[in-house]
Motif scaffolding. Structure first.
Motif, PDB file in Angstrom:
ATOM      1  N   PRO A  62      14.002  10.313  23.700  1.00  0.00           N
ATOM      2  CA  PRO A  62      13.884  11.585  24.036  1.00  0.00           C
ATOM      3  C   PRO A  62      12.271  11.983  22.468  1.00  0.00           C
ATOM      4  CG  PRO A  62      15.709  11.843  23.057  1.00  0.00           C
ATOM      5  CD  PRO A  62      15.939  10.991  23.688  1.00  0.00           C
ATOM      6  N   THR A  65      12.708  16.493  21.456  1.00  0.00           N
ATOM      7  CA  THR A  65      13.970  17.081  22.195  1.00  0.00           C
ATOM      8  C   THR A  65      15.191  16.249  20.484  1.00  0.00           C
ATOM      9  OG1 THR A  65      15.047  16.619  24.093  1.00  0.00           O
ATOM     10  CG2 THR A  65      13.845  18.307  23.642  1.00  0.00           C
ATOM     11  N   ASP A  71      11.634  13.621  15.137  1.00  0.00           N
ATOM     12  CA  ASP A  71      11.578  14.877  16.950  1.00  0.00           C
ATOM     13  C   ASP A  71      11.128  16.198  16.760  1.00  0.00           C
ATOM     14  OD1 ASP A  71      12.110  12.553  18.127  1.00  0.00           O
ATOM     15  OD2 ASP A  71      13.410  13.264  19.419  1.00  0.00           O
ATOM     16  N   GLU A 117      12.490  18.393  27.198  1.00  0.00           N
ATOM     17  CA  GLU A 117      11.671  17.956  27.381  1.00  0.00           C
ATOM     18  C   GLU A 117      10.574  16.988  27.978  1.00  0.00           C
ATOM     19  OE1 GLU A 117      10.922  14.068  25.014  1.00  0.00           O
ATOM     20  OE2 GLU A 117      12.705  15.273  25.056  1.00  0.00           O
TER      21      GLU A 117
END
Length: 537
Positions: A62, A65, A71, A117
């Motif tokens: 990812p 997420t 992130d 995502e």
């Protein structure tokens, strides 16, 4: 809308379980959660080869997420960006920040997170392309907007984001030009003005000039005050103060500054704030289409401004009036960029096929001696005896001859043409029709751009390659023979169309939409979801 801290925060997305009771997944092995996430990503990305390829290459890791600070920063910057998309004149509703937040907040399984995502990646790619190179495809709006937009590889956005600080990367996406930033400021000013009700009542039709009195003069005075072209005044007479304000207004709108309110000036004075704001929004979109290196030195022809400029290091070093294509039929000047390679002094005019068949052939069919200053030539360029040709036996499709006007002071191209070879057969040139440069609206040609000061333009171009640019040019001119002078350093040429443009003082000026192109672009933007902030319902 404020970004939802609960969704952006480490406490909710720091684990594979989003906004769910942690105990819910305690019995589920980590590898099962990872597999479910990857499967969801692969499934959701399957209809988009760029997204699918990206996640395949990074092992379905990812970028939005996950649990890391990176992130969290990326998703925070994306949400902030799409929330603020409207400030750039983008269709903010298409990115649906609220829907994305809701999707993140509702994600309670690894599969939910995988779907979220991919959706964030889709939104990001749409936003990144829109803000960098435009919402619309130019040629779909008008066939003569033939600009090659510098579209980036979609995968480059994802790799670029992954390797850069998110805040810095998002700041790099919009055009970095001074013009784009100036237009953003003008957009805010116009929105605030629109919320306050605009510039007040319009001025009734009819010519107004110094010495006039009456209600129309009062409305003109009030509108000029509201537009900040003159200080507050109680005059009811078209006096020296109003005259000077009108001149200033005319200069700012590309009109002849005679201080008299004629039809062209009145049209511009009465345009509403809402229409001006639309021009700014269209100019922002056009700037995104033109988001590319224009050249340290370049030539800029703004079609509705009826000017041609030489730009060196971002500054105007030469400017001249121009005549552009007429607004009718197939005569408007197209928008595109190319590179000027040479000039032709004492040029022949090789008449375009469209003019030969649509204009000259019918004249020759009526009178074989028509347009006698132009030669009829065969496929080898040899002059044809008109007396030996039955022009009435040919149609526009079958006419086998060409036409050429030899070099002369009365040649349609004047005494010099500036060539940037292109498939549209457009170039800049001199003209014997000098009177047209005195008009407010100068759209009369068959598409090419005529220059009011072509010799001075030539000197500016040649000054980069000789100590005697005027002498170099005049020696070729005085020979009377057609000759070519190559530019040692070819110069990019950009034919643009801007009805809202920033002047050297940083103020936005406006021009008439001579071809109606901006109106069509605004309609397309509105259909795409772009809205005007400040419009009173």
């Amino acid at each position: 809308m404020a970004v939802c801290a609960a969704v952006l925060g480490y406490t909710t997305l720091a684990t594979p379980v989003l906004l769910a009771t942690p105990a819910l997944f305690l019995a589920t092995p980590v590898f099962a959660q990872v597999t479910a996430f990857k499967q969801a990503v692969a499934e959701a990305a399957s209809d988009d080869k760029d997204i699918a390829s990206f996640y395949q290459s990074n092992g379905y890791t990812p970028i939005w997420t996950g649990a890391s600070d990176e992130d969290r920063a990326r998703r925070g910057e994306l949400l902030r960006a799409i929330e603020g998309a409207g400030a750039h004149g983008l269709p903010a509703a298409q990115y649906d920040a609220d829907g994305l937040l809701a999707m993140l907040a509702a994600a309670r399984t690894p599969r939910d997170r995988g779907l979220a995502e991919v959706e964030m990646t889709r939104v990001f790619l749409n936003y990144a392309r829109d803000i960098q190179t435009g919402v619309l495809v130019p040629s779909r709006i008008d066939r003569l907007i033939v600009r090659d937009v510098d579209y980036r590889d979609r995968s480059s956005y994802l790799t670029g984001l992954s390797g850069e600080k998110p805040a810095k990367y998002f700041r790099s996406l919009p055009p970095r030009s001074l013009e784009y930033n100036a237009l953003l400021k003008e957009k805010m000013l116009m929105e605030a003005l629109l919320q306050r009700g605009g510039w007040g009542p319009v001025v009734p039709s009819g010519k107004l000039e110094p010495g006039n009195q009456g209600n129309a003069v009062i409305l003109l005075r009030n509108r000029l005050i509201a537009m900040e072209y003159m200080e507050r005044s109680s005059t009811v007479t078209y006096d020296a103060e109003i005259t000077e304000a009108v001149r200033t207004f005319q200069e700012a709108h590309g009109l002849n500054p005679d201080g008299v309110v004629g039809a062209a000036t009145l049209d511009q004075i009465n345009i509403s704030v809402e229409k001006r704001l639309q021009s700014v929004m269209v100019a922002l979109e056009r700037e995104r289409w033109f988001n590319t290196d224009r050249g340290k030195r370049h030539i800029l022809v703004n079609i509705p401004d009826f000017t041609a400029k030489v730009i060196d290091d971002g500054k105007i070093t030469f400017q001249t009036r121009s005549v552009v294509g007429a607004a009718s039929d197939d005569r408007p000047t197209p928008e595109f960029s190319d590179v000027m390679e040479f000039m032709v002094v004492n040029p022949s005019w090789y008449v375009p096929r469209s003019i030969v068949t649509k204009e000259y052939l019918p004249a020759l069919q009526r009178n074989r001696n028509a347009v006698s200053h132009i030669l009829v030539t065969d496929r080898n360029g040899r002059t044809v005896n008109r007396g030996a040709v039955n022009f009435n036996s040919y149609s526009a499709r079958t006419f086998p001859f060409s036409m050429r006007q030899p070099p002369s002071n009365t040649n349609a191209l004047g005494l010099v043409k500036f060539m940037f070879p292109n498939k549209y057969n457009i170039y800049l040139h001199d003209t014997p029709s000098k009177s047209l440069f005195a008009k407010d609206v100068r759209a009369f040609s068959h598409g090419c751009v005529r220059l009011a000061d072509p010799f001075d333009f030539a000197y500016v171009l040649l000054a980069k390659q000789t100590d005697d640019p005027e002498g170099t040019f005049k020696r070729a001119l005085n020979s009377g023979q057609e000759s070519r002078i190559n530019l040692v350093d070819p110069v990019p040429v950009h034919l643009i169309y801007r009805t809202a443009v920033t002047n050297a003082r940083g103020h936005t000026e406006y021009r008439a939409d001579v071809y109606g192109r901006d109106a069509r672009i605004w309609d397309a933007l509105a259909k795409a979801g772009v809205v005007l902030n400040g419009v009173q319902g």
